[in-house]
Design an enzyme around this catalytic site. Sequence first.
Site, PDB file in Angstrom:
ATOM      1  N   HIS A 188       0.960  -1.351   0.003  1.00 37.25           N
ATOM      2  CA  HIS A 188      -0.005   0.140   0.014  1.00 37.25           C
ATOM      3  C   HIS A 188       0.739   1.266  -0.052  1.00 37.25           C
ATOM      4  O   HIS A 188       0.543   2.379  -0.482  1.00 37.25           O
ATOM      5  CB  HIS A 188      -0.876  -0.015   1.204  1.00 37.25           C
ATOM      6  CG  HIS A 188      -2.152  -0.988   1.040  1.00 37.25           C
ATOM      7  ND1 HIS A 188      -2.642  -1.488   1.920  1.00 37.25           N
ATOM      8  CD2 HIS A 188      -2.634  -1.190  -0.058  1.00 37.25           C
ATOM      9  CE1 HIS A 188      -3.649  -2.240   1.335  1.00 37.25           C
ATOM     10  NE2 HIS A 188      -3.787  -1.922   0.301  1.00 37.25           N
ATOM     11  N   ARG A 295     -14.616  -1.982 -11.167  1.00 38.14           N
ATOM     12  CA  ARG A 295     -14.359  -3.377 -10.164  1.00 38.14           C
ATOM     13  C   ARG A 295     -15.250  -3.367  -9.047  1.00 38.14           C
ATOM     14  O   ARG A 295     -14.554  -2.892  -8.101  1.00 38.14           O
ATOM     15  CB  ARG A 295     -12.995  -3.364  -9.951  1.00 38.14           C
ATOM     16  CG  ARG A 295     -11.952  -3.697 -11.142  1.00 38.14           C
ATOM     17  CD  ARG A 295     -10.614  -4.040 -10.468  1.00 38.14           C
ATOM     18  NE  ARG A 295      -9.766  -4.676 -11.472  1.00 38.14           N
ATOM     19  CZ  ARG A 295      -8.934  -3.979 -12.220  1.00 38.14           C
ATOM     20  NH1 ARG A 295      -8.608  -2.729 -12.464  1.00 38.14           N
ATOM     21  NH2 ARG A 295      -8.001  -4.719 -12.962  1.00 38.14           N
ATOM     22  N   ARG A 331     -18.846  -4.397 -13.984  1.00 36.35           N
ATOM     23  CA  ARG A 331     -18.609  -5.801 -13.735  1.00 36.35           C
ATOM     24  C   ARG A 331     -19.376  -6.063 -12.666  1.00 36.35           C
ATOM     25  O   ARG A 331     -18.958  -5.586 -11.402  1.00 36.35           O
ATOM     26  CB  ARG A 331     -17.025  -5.917 -13.749  1.00 36.35           C
ATOM     27  CG  ARG A 331     -16.745  -7.192 -13.636  1.00 36.35           C
ATOM     28  CD  ARG A 331     -15.321  -7.619 -13.764  1.00 36.35           C
ATOM     29  NE  ARG A 331     -14.477  -7.317 -12.381  1.00 36.35           N
ATOM     30  CZ  ARG A 331     -13.249  -7.374 -12.410  1.00 36.35           C
ATOM     31  NH1 ARG A 331     -12.520  -8.003 -13.654  1.00 36.35           N
ATOM     32  NH2 ARG A 331     -12.603  -7.093 -11.240  1.00 36.35           N
ATOM     33  N   GLU A 430     -11.054 -13.754 -20.170  1.00 39.15           N
ATOM     34  CA  GLU A 430      -9.998 -13.733 -19.271  1.00 39.15           C
ATOM     35  C   GLU A 430      -9.214 -15.055 -19.261  1.00 39.15           C
ATOM     36  O   GLU A 430      -8.305 -15.244 -18.615  1.00 39.15           O
ATOM     37  CB  GLU A 430     -10.257 -13.262 -17.836  1.00 39.15           C
ATOM     38  CG  GLU A 430     -11.325 -12.335 -17.512  1.00 39.15           C
ATOM     39  CD  GLU A 430     -11.426 -11.771 -16.420  1.00 39.15           C
ATOM     40  OE1 GLU A 430     -10.564 -11.036 -15.731  1.00 39.15           O
ATOM     41  OE2 GLU A 430     -12.629 -12.015 -15.625  1.00 39.15           O
ATOM     42  N   ASN A 453      -4.933  -9.314 -17.509  1.00 39.17           N
ATOM     43  CA  ASN A 453      -4.357  -9.740 -16.412  1.00 39.17           C
ATOM     44  C   ASN A 453      -4.452 -11.220 -16.207  1.00 39.17           C
ATOM     45  O   ASN A 453      -3.670 -11.793 -15.825  1.00 39.17           O
ATOM     46  CB  ASN A 453      -4.703  -8.807 -15.278  1.00 39.17           C
ATOM     47  CG  ASN A 453      -4.469  -7.429 -15.409  1.00 39.17           C
ATOM     48  OD1 ASN A 453      -3.584  -7.132 -15.991  1.00 39.17           O
ATOM     49  ND2 ASN A 453      -5.354  -6.791 -14.726  1.00 39.17           N
ATOM     50  N   ASP A 454      -5.573 -11.519 -16.129  1.00 36.56           N
ATOM     51  CA  ASP A 454      -5.936 -12.966 -15.960  1.00 36.56           C
ATOM     52  C   ASP A 454      -5.717 -13.869 -17.159  1.00 36.56           C
ATOM     53  O   ASP A 454      -5.129 -15.058 -17.011  1.00 36.56           O
ATOM     54  CB  ASP A 454      -7.463 -13.335 -15.761  1.00 36.56           C
ATOM     55  CG  ASP A 454      -7.613 -13.172 -14.146  1.00 36.56           C
ATOM     56  OD1 ASP A 454      -6.700 -13.624 -13.273  1.00 36.56           O
ATOM     57  OD2 ASP A 454      -8.411 -12.164 -13.805  1.00 36.56           O
ATOM     58  N   ARG A 464      -0.479 -14.667 -10.959  1.00 35.14           N
ATOM     59  CA  ARG A 464      -0.117 -13.363 -11.320  1.00 35.14           C
ATOM     60  C   ARG A 464       0.327 -12.495 -10.064  1.00 35.14           C
ATOM     61  O   ARG A 464       0.941 -11.198 -10.097  1.00 35.14           O
ATOM     62  CB  ARG A 464      -1.436 -12.489 -11.734  1.00 35.14           C
ATOM     63  CG  ARG A 464      -2.616 -12.468 -10.786  1.00 35.14           C
ATOM     64  CD  ARG A 464      -3.864 -11.953 -11.468  1.00 35.14           C
ATOM     65  NE  ARG A 464      -4.380 -10.721 -11.546  1.00 35.14           N
ATOM     66  CZ  ARG A 464      -5.440 -10.158 -11.766  1.00 35.14           C
ATOM     67  NH1 ARG A 464      -6.215 -10.740 -12.489  1.00 35.14           N
ATOM     68  NH2 ARG A 464      -5.474  -8.688 -11.371  1.00 35.14           N
ATOM     69  N   CYS A 501      -9.422  -4.319 -21.031  1.00 32.75           N
ATOM     70  CA  CYS A 501      -9.388  -3.672 -19.743  1.00 32.75           C
ATOM     71  C   CYS A 501      -8.286  -4.286 -18.526  1.00 32.75           C
ATOM     72  O   CYS A 501      -8.209  -3.770 -17.632  1.00 32.75           O
ATOM     73  CB  CYS A 501     -10.751  -3.754 -19.239  1.00 32.75           C
ATOM     74  SG  CYS A 501     -11.281  -5.191 -18.562  1.00 32.75           S
TER      75      CYS A 501
HETATM   76  C1  PEP Z   1      -7.881  -8.525 -15.903  1.00 33.47           C
HETATM   77  O1  PEP Z   1      -8.127  -9.792 -15.497  1.00 33.47           O
HETATM   78  O2  PEP Z   1      -7.380  -8.310 -16.768  1.00 33.47           O
HETATM   79  C2  PEP Z   1      -8.787  -7.725 -15.441  1.00 33.47           C
HETATM   80  C3  PEP Z   1      -9.364  -6.566 -15.713  1.00 33.47           C
HETATM   81  O3  PEP Z   1      -9.614  -7.936 -14.176  1.00 33.47           O
HETATM   82  P1  PEP Z   1      -8.845  -8.105 -12.818  1.00 33.47           P
HETATM   83  O4  PEP Z   1      -7.651  -7.436 -12.957  1.00 33.47           O
HETATM   84  O5  PEP Z   1      -9.801  -7.310 -11.685  1.00 33.47           O
HETATM   85  O6  PEP Z   1      -8.869  -9.617 -12.510  1.00 33.47           O
HETATM   86 MG    MG Z   2      -9.668 -10.376 -14.267  1.00 34.62          MG
END
Ligand code: PEP
Ligand code: MG
Length: 569
Positions: A188, A295, A331, A430, A453-454, A464, A501
């Site tokens: 943080h 989110r 979402r 994802e 990301n996922d 991750r 995203c």
């Molecule tokens: C992702 O997985 O890229 C995403 C935008 O969702 P989060 O990072 O909240 O898992």
């Molecule tokens: Mg995700």
Amino acid sequence: MHLKGMPICKGIGLANVLKVETLALDTTMRKITDPGQEIALFRAAVDKTIRQLEAVIDICRQRFTVETTRIFEAHQLIAGDPEAKKAIETVIKEEKVNAAHAVKVVIDRYINTFQDMEDLYFRERAADVRSVSRRLIKNILGVPVIDYTAIRTPVIIVAEDLAPYEIAQVDPAYVKGIATEQGGKTSHSAIIARLMEIPAVFGINGLMRTAKPDQDVIIDGLAGDIIFDADPELKHDYEDKRARFEQEKTALLSVKGEATVSKDGGRFALHANIASPYDLGHVHEHDAEGIGLFRTEFLFLNRTTLPSEDEQYEAYKAVLESMDGKPVVIRTIDIGGDKDIPHLNIALEQNPFLGNRAIRRYGDDPILFKTQLRALLRASVHGNLSIMFPMVATRDEFVQARQWLDTVRQELVDEGVTVSKNIPVGLMIEVPSSALAAASLAKEADFFSIGTNDLIQYTMAADRTSQKLSYLYQPLHPSVLKLIKMVADAANKQGIPVAVCGEAASDEWAGPVMLAFGVRSLSMIPTSILAMRKRLAEMDLSLIKTQQNRLLEADSEKEVKTLLETFYR
Ligand code: PEP
Ligand code: MG
């Protein structure tokens, strides 16, 4: 003298060292005769700690987003935690020992539990507990707490470690940089330094041994360097580097209010990722053309009860109204994985990222999901809402969730509640299975948003949150690019919008490549929007389009990067 650490926040600072020595707090065990008096001392210190944190929360409410404010609200919860309080008072009473020692004993137990956890997130939360307990012990011992708000000369703070609330109190007009020996990239403290745009380098070995009070120092948050007593020539070079960095930042303002158009005339949209209505200030400041990802699970975190339907409705309405007709993609909750909600008592799993996460949980907890859908549908009349489901792996999951949405809509209509007639319903791509089945999903969904990301984590089979495996986070790896191309093609063929995203959307190469592949909009942290708009204005994306097969057929991410650099040389 030159030291190296992890770059945490970009920027260059030149000033004198303000060395914050971590005082050893005396928590040695002392036998006492009057536990009642010691408990009173402890309770007074808890009250004082909570009041001090209240003042920090006030500063945060003015300066930061709710996410940041929540960190300190969480610290307040830690300080007032009834279970810890009871445990500490029991130690004082039964063992007849001093309050400072009792706090240390109990808190050490908590910290050890956190530190033993595999998950980096929890290990870093140990830092939160430690910083609260230090403040508490200082208040018991009557040791003054440093007033960071009083810094009124240019300095670079050098410390073993700095708590998030300590950073939050400084004025960036005077604090030109923060260098610490400890600290993690996702801590943080790092998040707050970035929000405040203070150049920062963490994890610098030997820092406290080397730095002397008032010494001349340069911090380079771009490269992760700390230089003490630089000669005039080197100082001059860094002043130039700082001026270039500042110029680049100012130059970005020139694209504020402009449309996002690539050099070859492609028209795109740059949207913002948010976690709560408090982020809207950043959204407008950085000129987002919509919200590409809200989110919502962050509305559920750091609290002890679930947000009610009305509370959620107010949050969604605030975002929709503030965006004044611009698109807002909300979402539905994504819990599980690295996002736990302690009071829901979610069962622990061996592999939470491969477990009962996001859309997979909705059937287990229909009330939670239905409440959110009701709030969303009620809010839909206040703006341009789209609803998106996370972590869809199969067509059936999406169809099922959509049916639930239809049922809830009907219930509301039967109750006489007005619901917008046109709410696009889409899904996040994802999971590799949904990327591979994009053509089939495109027939069911109104839009796609690719969560890189996922998608990257699951394609590379690399957690991750693991620092060790972070080298496998490769947004430009040909296997990732192939999946993205496949999704963009399927969406365009079916005529539905496709966005990205994940963090890769703001990457200087991955963002443009994905647009060249047929993605229509990118959603990112608000502070990255203007830089991407400016970059696109200078990029002819047809260079990527005509050479896309060479990127897709490359052997490695490195080769893709080299190719891109060659195209744009
Ligand atoms: C992702 O997985 O890229 C995403 C935008 O969702 P989060 O990072 O909240 O898992
Ligand atoms: Mg995700």
